[in-house]
Design an enzyme around this catalytic site. Structure first.
Site, mmCIF file in Angstrom:
data_model
loop_
_atom_site.group_PDB
_atom_site.id
_atom_site.type_symbol
_atom_site.label_atom_id
_atom_site.label_comp_id
_atom_site.label_asym_id
_atom_site.label_seq_id
_atom_site.Cartn_x
_atom_site.Cartn_y
_atom_site.Cartn_z
ATOM 1 N N ARG A 1 -0.193 -7.032 9.287
ATOM 2 C CA ARG A 1 -0.446 -8.438 9.633
ATOM 3 C C ARG A 1 -1.910 -8.671 9.963
ATOM 4 O O ARG A 1 -2.417 -9.780 9.814
ATOM 5 C CB ARG A 1 0.487 -8.854 10.774
ATOM 6 C CG ARG A 1 0.322 -8.050 12.016
ATOM 7 C CD ARG A 1 1.506 -8.209 12.975
ATOM 8 N NE ARG A 1 2.684 -7.453 12.555
ATOM 9 C CZ ARG A 1 3.839 -7.434 13.215
ATOM 10 N NH1 ARG A 1 3.965 -8.138 14.323
ATOM 11 N NH2 ARG A 1 4.854 -6.734 12.772
ATOM 12 N N LYS B 1 2.895 7.090 14.242
ATOM 13 C CA LYS B 1 4.297 7.113 13.828
ATOM 14 C C LYS B 1 4.892 8.502 14.067
ATOM 15 O O LYS B 1 4.151 9.491 14.046
ATOM 16 C CB LYS B 1 4.394 6.818 12.320
ATOM 17 C CG LYS B 1 4.181 5.380 11.941
ATOM 18 C CD LYS B 1 4.368 5.191 10.441
ATOM 19 C CE LYS B 1 4.177 3.746 10.029
ATOM 20 N NZ LYS B 1 5.133 2.793 10.615
#
Ligand code: BES
Ligand code: ZN
Ligand code: ZN
Length: 499
Positions: free
Chosen positions: A342, A268
């Site tokens: 996920r 990130k």
């Protein structure tokens, strides 16, 4: 904060007077035993319109001999529902954050028991600060705040039992907030699991099982393992069972528990990366809900699963391009290691099927796209069952925690299964609809009943709390940091559930 209920007319400490808009003179029921100087001051500010009693507004007045009163606005009488009372209660505590003197006496005038209880609930909810890491001043711990809620004779028992329930539920909200606010050097997968383990010792009817890293590898939890293996703090799964000896199907909650999300090799950007300590908010919601249920003596069976991992870039981290095999046997092409929530949830959802639950709800700070769609105002809510989704939406409305219906479309599912070399992929084809493609991805890992290939899929909902678990500046119930959202929604849903 300790809240007592009493029908006595005594005033201990500061008198708190909740008022409706348009009140021009302090009602008689409020004024009993009030010092004349204070009473005339109150009447003056009301008559002159200095205090309009808009919802959440407050004003402190000082009368003769040091007597103090705080006026608090409930808003228009016709709009003053439990939500307005809850907000007003919270605003009293927010306004008094820095005030000395602890005792408060609250007096209502003709309010319903539910509304009085909601006011107390708001006070307790807002009575929260996270200062574990600040040096304590010389005076040490502040004394516990004593609050007396004054009701009519004969109402004490009912009000007190409602207050006890609120107190238990608030303890769950505050646990969720504590877990989220804890810095990531101290909040790592095993630390979270240890807390759950210690917590279970307080309740005879709960059992906690920890599936550690080696066991997760052996069991084939390829999603959890792949996300967590790049960290020196290894991943684990925590399973909570309440009243597990009972027969029959029960609610099952699953939480994303990324104790820190750097993005992994798909690193990130640096700005605000510290906020990724909140990426275990889904697990905090689930643990907090179990605490709320345990503290209020919930008699039904409930199961929860939290999927804990730290997503780090490292020599032994997973790479974009890796193909992993999940507990379900399905393979996933990992195209972006920052779409890690996920992956851990794929194993948590599949594992849930073992408990043959009535329904599964997962909580996750899953996508930035959900924040783009709904801001900090509402949680995204998806389900494979429209009626069930409506029930959750309504449970959220009942406690003023908005969860907004979002679409689960076959087109999104198709987009996610379009991998050249694996059964599915963890990244959508483009930037758009990212919260929806994430939900569609998860749906592939919701098992059918009894894992029957041709059977019906278990009722399931997904709640993306990326925008609501922290950063909701408009939420006056909360203040800074983690919000603890949806513990109250889940308490309401589970304790009122009828299928
Ligand atoms: N934890 C983040 C989602 C997130 C981002 C929550 C910002 C709250 C605020 C999640 O793991 C993530 O990074 N998701 C990616 C998915 C993408 C790579 C498909 C995202 O949202 O950008
Ligand atoms: Zn991520
Ligand atoms: Zn994440």
């Amino acid at each position: 904060m300790k809240i007592n209920v009493s029908s006595s007319h005594n005033i201990d400490g500061t008198l708190i007077l909740p008022l409706f808009e348009g009140t021009e003179i302090v009602p008689e029921s409020h004024a009993t035993g009030l010092h004349v100087a204070l009473k005339s001051q109150i009447n003056r500010v009301l008559a002159d319109g200095d205090f309009k009693a808009k919802n959440k507004s407050t004003m402190t007045l000082i009368g003769g001999e040091g007597g103090k009163a705080m006026l608090v606005g409930l808003g228009k009488e016709e709009d003053a529902d439990v939500h307005a009372y809850r907000k007003a209660g919270a605003s009293v505590v927010a306004a008094r954050k820095k005030a000395h003197g602890t005792d408060l006496t609250v007096r209502f005038s003709g309010s319903s028991i539910d509304c009085m209880a909601a006011f107390g609930e708001g006070m307790m909810l807002r009575d929260y600060s996270y200062d574990n890491y600040k040096m304590k001043d010389d005076e040490g711990e502040e004394a516990e705040r004593l609050v007396r809620i004054t009701c009519d004779e004969g109402q004490e028992e009912e009000l007190e039992s409602l207050m006890n329930i609120h107190e238990g539920v608030v303890s769950g909200v505050h646990l969720s907030r504590d877990l989220g606010n804890c810095p990531p050097n101290d909040m790592y997968p095993e630390a979270f699991a240890d807390m759950a383990w210690e917590w279970a010792k307080d309740y005879d009817n709960v059992k906690v099982t920890i599936i550690n890293y080696d066991q997760a590898v052996k069991a084939g939890m390829g999603g959890l393992v792949a996300v967590g293996m790049g960290s020196s703090r290894k991943p684990c799964m925590v399973i909570y069972e309440m009243n597990h000896e009972l027969d029959g199907r029960c609610p099952l909650l699953v939480g994303k528990g990324i104790t820190f999300d750097t993005g992994g090799i798909s690193l990130k950007p640096g700005a605000n990366m510290d906020e990724m300590k909140y990426d275990m908010g889904g697990s905090a919601t689930v643990f907090g809900t179990m605490q709320a249920l345990a503290a209020t003596g919930h008699k039904g069976k409930v199961v929860a699963i939290t999927c804990m991992a730290e997503n780090m870039p490292a020599a032994n981290a997973q790479r974009p391009g890796d193909v992993i095999t999940t507990l379900s046997g399905k393979t996933i092409e990992v195209l972006n290691t920052d779409a890690e929530g996920r992956l851990v949830l794929s194993d948590g959802l599949w594992k849930a099927g073992e408990f043959d639950p009535e329904f599964i709800i997962d909580f996750a700070t899953l996508t930035g796209a959900c924040v783009v769609a709904l801001g900090h105002e509402a949680t995204g809510l998806w389900s494979n069952d429209d009626d069930f989704r409506t029930k959750i939406h309504e449970a959220g409305n009942a406690v003023d925690e908005l969860a907004w219906p979002m679409p689960l479309l076959p087109a999104f599912e198709k987009e996610m299964t379009n991998s050249k070399i694996a059964d599915t992929r963890n990244l959508g084809a483009g930037r758009y609809g990212g919260a929806n493609t994430a939900a569609a991805f998860l749906k592939q890992f919701v098992p059918n009943r009894n894992y029957d290939k041709d059977g019906e899929q278990i009722t399931w909902a997904h709640m993306d709390i990326a925008g609501t678990y922290w950063g909701a500046k408009t939420n006056t119930m909360v203040g800074n940091g983690a919000t603890g959202i949806h513990v109250r929604t889940m308490y309401h849903l589970i304790t009122n559930y009828k299928n």
